[in-house]
Motif scaffolding. Structure first.
Motif, PDB file in Angstrom:
ATOM      1  N   ARG A 476      87.173  53.726 -32.317  1.00 51.85           N
ATOM      2  CA  ARG A 476      86.348  54.020 -31.158  1.00 51.85           C
ATOM      3  C   ARG A 476      85.029  54.597 -31.666  1.00 51.85           C
ATOM      4  NH1 ARG A 476      86.674  52.469 -26.466  1.00 51.85           N
ATOM      5  NH2 ARG A 476      86.220  54.490 -25.548  1.00 51.85           N
ATOM      6  N   GLY A 478      82.027  54.507 -30.498  1.00 53.01           N
ATOM      7  CA  GLY A 478      81.197  55.193 -29.507  1.00 53.01           C
ATOM      8  C   GLY A 478      81.625  56.635 -29.349  1.00 53.01           C
ATOM      9  N   SER A 479      82.923  56.845 -29.177  1.00 52.80           N
ATOM     10  CA  SER A 479      83.430  58.203 -29.036  1.00 52.80           C
ATOM     11  C   SER A 479      83.129  59.014 -30.287  1.00 52.80           C
ATOM     12  CB  SER A 479      84.931  58.200 -28.794  1.00 52.80           C
ATOM     13  OG  SER A 479      85.201  57.976 -27.445  1.00 52.80           O
ATOM     14  N   SER A 482      79.620  60.086 -30.308  1.00 52.29           N
ATOM     15  CA  SER A 482      79.399  61.164 -29.334  1.00 52.29           C
ATOM     16  C   SER A 482      79.834  62.505 -29.882  1.00 52.29           C
ATOM     17  CB  SER A 482      80.176  60.892 -28.047  1.00 52.29           C
ATOM     18  OG  SER A 482      79.640  59.817 -27.370  1.00 52.29           O
ATOM     19  N   ASP A 512      79.270  48.439 -28.077  1.00 51.07           N
ATOM     20  CA  ASP A 512      78.960  49.744 -27.489  1.00 51.07           C
ATOM     21  C   ASP A 512      77.486  49.920 -27.132  1.00 51.07           C
ATOM     22  OD1 ASP A 512      81.608  50.217 -27.923  1.00 51.07           O
ATOM     23  OD2 ASP A 512      81.277  51.258 -29.819  1.00 51.07           O
ATOM     24  N   LEU A 515      76.229  52.966 -25.147  1.00 51.17           N
ATOM     25  CA  LEU A 515      75.969  54.195 -25.879  1.00 51.17           C
ATOM     26  C   LEU A 515      74.655  54.122 -26.647  1.00 51.17           C
ATOM     27  CD1 LEU A 515      77.100  56.943 -26.967  1.00 51.17           C
ATOM     28  CD2 LEU A 515      77.865  55.634 -28.916  1.00 51.17           C
TER      29      LEU A 515
END
Lengths: 649, 373
Positions: A476, A478-479, A482, A512, A515
């Motif tokens: 993941r 994108g996560s 972040s 993504d 994002l």
């Protein structure tokens, strides 16, 4: 080596057979025990045993005590320091009462459960907890009277009477039984109830009971009347009234002499029960000691004795009476129990002994931590410093909070306790908070909030990193990005940006986009992230056919050294379609710069890849690509020069 | 004065609390609610009764505490909880499972009626399911895996999956209308999804400009489907008009930490309720004289600060705030703290009629039966 106060308790590790060697590791509240000796034959078990000191934390009903008292604790910490102590005392007393009412509520619930359960073992377990809470409340209540409220002579006895009445409530139960019977005056417990009322100084209730007997014995009416007068005339000190203590003392002595006179002229000789009451009223010690079963405890004896002999007892005199009552009440053979010593220490105003004995006798830190904290707020513990840690209050709070932190759910409560330990609280919190297991993002956010509110940047970084790593492991990106942006972790952001770019190179599209298109100022966290954001911006401009802006951005990515060298070939390849447009997009100067970039790239490639043998096919493709680029650049340069010359002419 | 709350300590941290729906035709009062716990070794879903109908002890003004009706073990943290109908409730679990529980009201027992284990997952691990929304028989769930899944009660399989619906965690989901849902994510975006479209990309993206503040909750205005309220990490309340623009219509400072839930009052949407990690529960009331709720009056992006909302809790400050721009005389917004000060998070709230229930990390459930709406 420190002297040991009591012999330490032995805990048997059930699965560890005798003769095996054990090792252990300290935890914040528990210890881990394991066998250290492994035999080749495989008899040694690989088990690890968890030994808990504080079992109470795992009781679902006691959890309510922890949660409710947490609320009171936090309220207590916010009482302003600068208020004059006179104004604070009522607040402290009311907080103490709040704590006690929470204990009582908890006790009642435990009692209900203990009664309703059908499993004997469970009933006994709850029964034990009830008796522990009873003792705790008894001690707390006495500390409240003696230390927090610090009642002066006169009021002191009234408070002690309330204390005894509250904790010897079986009289009321018995009285109810008697009154509900068909003929109360003939009930076998009738006189026990009357005498118990007198022993607790509940004279109004005693008189009401006596009326029932008097009506049954019209012949003895006069005698009952006389007793009623004696009882009704007994003076009680009224702290709010105008009467001084000396005036009260004179009045009380008069009454006492009157009772004594009645005894001397055998006014009640014909009725043994009334005679007994009269003897109690005059404070006859032998008579009192004959009724140990109704008093049941030495401290009840103490308070009754004070009531009828020394109603104006001063706090400083208490210890003398307490000691003598304890000695008189207990047989010479029996040994005082821990509770007796604790109460005696309280009557001696030895606060530290009370706390120390409680710490040893009780199996949880809840009581000593909260009581000590409250006493400390009352400025009663100032002079005491430990030779380890900071002070007694903080030491006990840290112990209690550390215990909470080992619990999978109660750890949140511990945070506020650590906050109010000025010396070591923060260090404890820092060490513990990093070890909270993070199962979901929501839990991670809660832990992060705790850290961020306290500017614990090291822990914030660590938690975000854990979450970012987990996201990365689960693919993941994108996560992960972040989380690393939240931690301002440039190195990790670079790592993830690389992954994004690799994915792009492999697939030709960005994942993504939601994002990457919304990075905003976060883009500046790391150079690679900036490049990622800008490179995506180039694609967006290109997609929107804003070629001139796109080409300018593309060139600046290389000339401003934002793009990593390894990515230049991709960028130059991206320039190809722009060079091939019908319209001239790159100016002559820009084309020169592009050519310079290409040559710089080629020369650096020649030096670095000299030794490596790449497959011929790849080499061929690269060579063709470079040839194509050179051709396109040359053509574009020609067109640009022509165009620029034409415009100027 | 604080509103009259009955409080009960329940020995488990409450992550979600929900009223059982009442039928609109009858003038029935809310009487039963469900809660879910988190972070316990054994988590539970529980049903509670507030016994408002003729049970003894209520008439004399003494509000009884909520009574536990029944409970059932729940694998993992209960991350969301929604009633499907009167008897069935759907839970979102940290294990990634989506479960329908049936509450048998005659025997006061609970049973698992349907379960999709590992509905949300990573290739090699479970992914927490963070939100669920129901429109019987349809169920939509979202998760940390960025997936949106559509289920149908009584159908074993999955109706539809949108993989990679989001590159970050989706925190909450709500219906805009029967075929359209709205999700909020951890980088401050609202995404609209038209379930009639086969495309796996959102029909619209709205976002907070600049700071990418994670959004944690969303609720739709009950009458005006284009109005939604969201709350996020910074505790701000945002009101959006999804028809207009891609940025919030108004921003209001509300809490000093994560806002976990926001709810319009279902029948009186001039009232709105929010709760937060900072331990507060706020009641927002607009007293608009015009037809437009004052959430939507005033200029775009006008930021209205109601600092009073963060004034030391414990008092009952309520300060009247008018919009700063536009016709300020028309719209007024009043915020009131509903709970006495406490430090532990209020994780969830639900309001139905005059009844409000909320659950906290302090292991307490608060119920108020006289919310002034």
């Amino acid at each position: 080596m420190e002297e040991v106060d009591v012999e330490p308790a032995v805990t048997n590790i059930p699965a560890a057979s005798s003769g095996t060697h054990l090792g252990f590791a300290w935890g914040p509240g528990d210890i881990l025990v394991y066998e250290t000796l492994y035999k080749a034959s495989g008899t040694g078990s690989g088990d690890i045993h968890e030994v808990r000191k504080d079992e109470d934390i795992y009781s679902p009903i006691l959890r309510k005590l922890f949660n409710e008292s947490h609320h009171i604790f936090v309220g207590l910490q916010t009482i302003r320091e600068d208020l004059p102590s006179k104004n604070k005392k009522p607040q402290f007393v009311s907080i103490s009462k709040n704590y006690r009412s929470v204990i009582r509520a908890c006790m009642e619930e435990l009692q209900q459960v203990a009664v309703s359960t059908k499993v004997a073992e469970v009933a006994m377990q709850y029964g034990n907890q009830v008796s522990i809470l009873l003792a705790i409340e008894l001690i707390w209540n006495l500390c409240e009277v003696l230390f927090i409220d610090a009642a002066p002579a006169g009021s002191l006895l009234l408070h002690l009477l309330d204390w005894v009445r509250l904790h010897k409530a079986d009289v009321d139960e018995k009285a109810r039984e008697v009154l509900q019977s068909e003929s109360p005056a003939e009930h076998r417990d009738y006189w026990d109830v009357v005498v118990s009322y007198v022993l607790q100084g509940r004279l109004e209730e005693a008189r009401q009971m006596l009326v029932k007997q008097a009506t049954l014995q019209p012949a003895a009416r006069k005698m009952y009347k006389q007793m009623d007068t004696l009882l009704s005339k007994m003076p009680f000190y009224n702290p709010g009234g105008t009467q001084t203590l000396t005036e009260f003392d004179v009045k009380w002595r008069h009454w006492h002499e009157e009772v004594d006179r009645c005894l001397q002229d055998n006014s009640f000789a014909s009725n043994k029960h009334l005679e007994l009451i009269c003897k109690i009223l005059v404070g006859d010690e032998d008579t009192l000691l004959e009724h140990k079963d109704l008093l049941s405890t030495w401290y009840h004896f103490l308070v009754t004795r004070l009531l009828f002999c020394h109603p104006t007892v001063k706090p400083t005199e208490l210890h003398y009476y307490a000691q003598s009552c304890l000695t008189m009440f207990l047989d010479s053979r029996s040994v005082p129990e821990p509770l007796d010593s604790i109460l005696l220490a309280a009557f001696e105003f030895d606060i530290h002994q009370v706390i120390k004995d409680c710490s040893i006798a009780l199996n949880n830190w809840w009581f000593v931590a909260h009581l000590t904290d409250l006493l400390d707020h009352c400025k009663l513990l100032q002079s005491h410093n430990l030779h380890f840690g900071s002070n007694l209050r903080e030491f006990l709070l840290l112990e209690y909070a550390s215990g909470l932190f080992t619990h999978h759910s109660l750890w949140q409560l511990a945070v506020d306790y650590f906050d109010h330990c000025p010396e070591f609280g923060r260090v404890y919190l820092e060490l513990q908070i990093e070890r909270v297991p993070l199962d979901t993002e929501r839990k991670a956010l809660k832990v992060l909030r705790i850290c961020e509110q306290r500017q614990m940047s090291e822990q914030v970084r660590s938690i975000c990193k854990i979450m970012a790593m987990r996201a990365l492991r689960n693919n993941r990106l994108g996560s992960a990005l972040s989380w690393s942006i939240r931690a301002k972790d440039a190195a990790f952001a670079t790592l993830i940006s690389e992954r994004f770019l690799q994915d792009y190179c492999a697939r030709g599209t960005f994942s993504d986009l939601d994002l990457i298109d919304n990075l905003g100022p976060a883009m500046l966290l790391s150079d690679r992230l900036t490049f990622l954001g800008k490179y995506r911006e180039f694609h967006k401009l290109y997609g929107e056919k804003r070629f001139r802006e796109a080409s300018k951005l593309l060139l600046s990515l290389m000339t401003a050294k934002i793009a990593p060298r390894s990515f230049w070939m991709t960028l130059l390849t991206d320039a190809l379609p722009l060079l091939e447009q019908k319209e001239v997009i790159f100016s002559a100067d820009q084309t020169h710069e592009l050519m310079f970039c290409l040559e710089e790239l080629m020369s650096s490639l020649n030096t670095t890849t000299a030794g490596t043998d790449r497959p011929m096919q790849d080499e061929d493709i690269e060579v063709t690509k470079v040839e194509l680029l050179r051709l396109a650049l040359a053509r574009n340069l020609a067109m640009a020069i022509v165009k620029e010359g034409t415009v100027e002419a | 004065f604080f509103f009259r709350f009955a409080a009960v300590y329940v020995s488990q941290k409450i992550s979600k609390s929900r009223w059982r729906p009442v039928s609109h035709s009858s003038l029935q009062q809310a009487d039963i609610f469900a809660t879910g716990s988190w972070d316990n070794e054994d988590n539970k879903i529980s049903f509670w009764s507030i016994g408002s109908h003729g049970s003894s002890g209520v008439e004399d003004g003494f509000e009884g505490d909520p009574q536990l009706l029944c409970e059932h073990k729940h694998d993992g943290d209960v991350l969301d909880l929604q009633f499907l109908d009167q008897d069935r409730i759907v839970t979102a679990s940290s294990t990634g499972a989506v479960t329908i529980f049936r509450h048998h009201q005659n025997s006061q027992t609970i049973s698992v009626s349907q379960q999709w284990a590992r509905a949300h997952r990573y290739p090699s691990d479970n992914a927490p399911c963070t939100g669920v929304v129901c429109s019987s028989p349809e169920i939509v769930t979202v998760g940390e895996d960025g997936r949106i899944i559509v289920f149908r009660a009584d159908q074993e399989g999955v109706i539809r999956v949108i993989d990679n619906a989001d590159s970050s965690t989706i925190h909450a989901v709500t219906y805009l209308r029967t075929t359209e849902i709205l999700t909020v994510n951890s980088i401050g975006q609202l995404k609209l999804w038209d379930l009639r479209q086969q495309s796996n990309s959102p029909s619209q993206i709205l976002s907070l400009s600049g700071d990418r503040v994670p959004l944690h909750c969303v609720d739709r205005h009950p009458n005006q489907q284009h109005i939604v309220a969201t709350g996020g990490q910074d505790g701000m309340l945002c009101v959006w008009d999804v028809r207009q623009g891609s940025t919030p219509f108004s921003l209001m400072e509300a809490h000093s930490a994560e806002m976990w839930e926001v709810h319009f009052h279902p029948t009186n949407p001039d009232h709105l309720f929010t709760c937060s990690e900072d331990g507060s529960l706020l009641h927002w009331e607009t007293s608009s004289q015009s037809d437009i709720p004052s959430f939507l009056q005033g200029g775009r992006n006008s930021s209205m600060t109601s600092r009073s909302a963060m004034a030391p809790a414990g008092g009952n400050q309520s300060l009247i705030n008018a919009w700063l721009s536009g016709d300020s005389s028309k719209g007024r917004l009043e915020t009131t703290h509903m709970l006495p000060s406490q430090t532990l998070s209020v994780n969830s709230l639900d309001v139905l009629g005059q009844c409000l229930v909320c659950g906290t990390d302090g292991e307490a459930i608060f119920v108020n039966r006289q919310v002034p709406v």
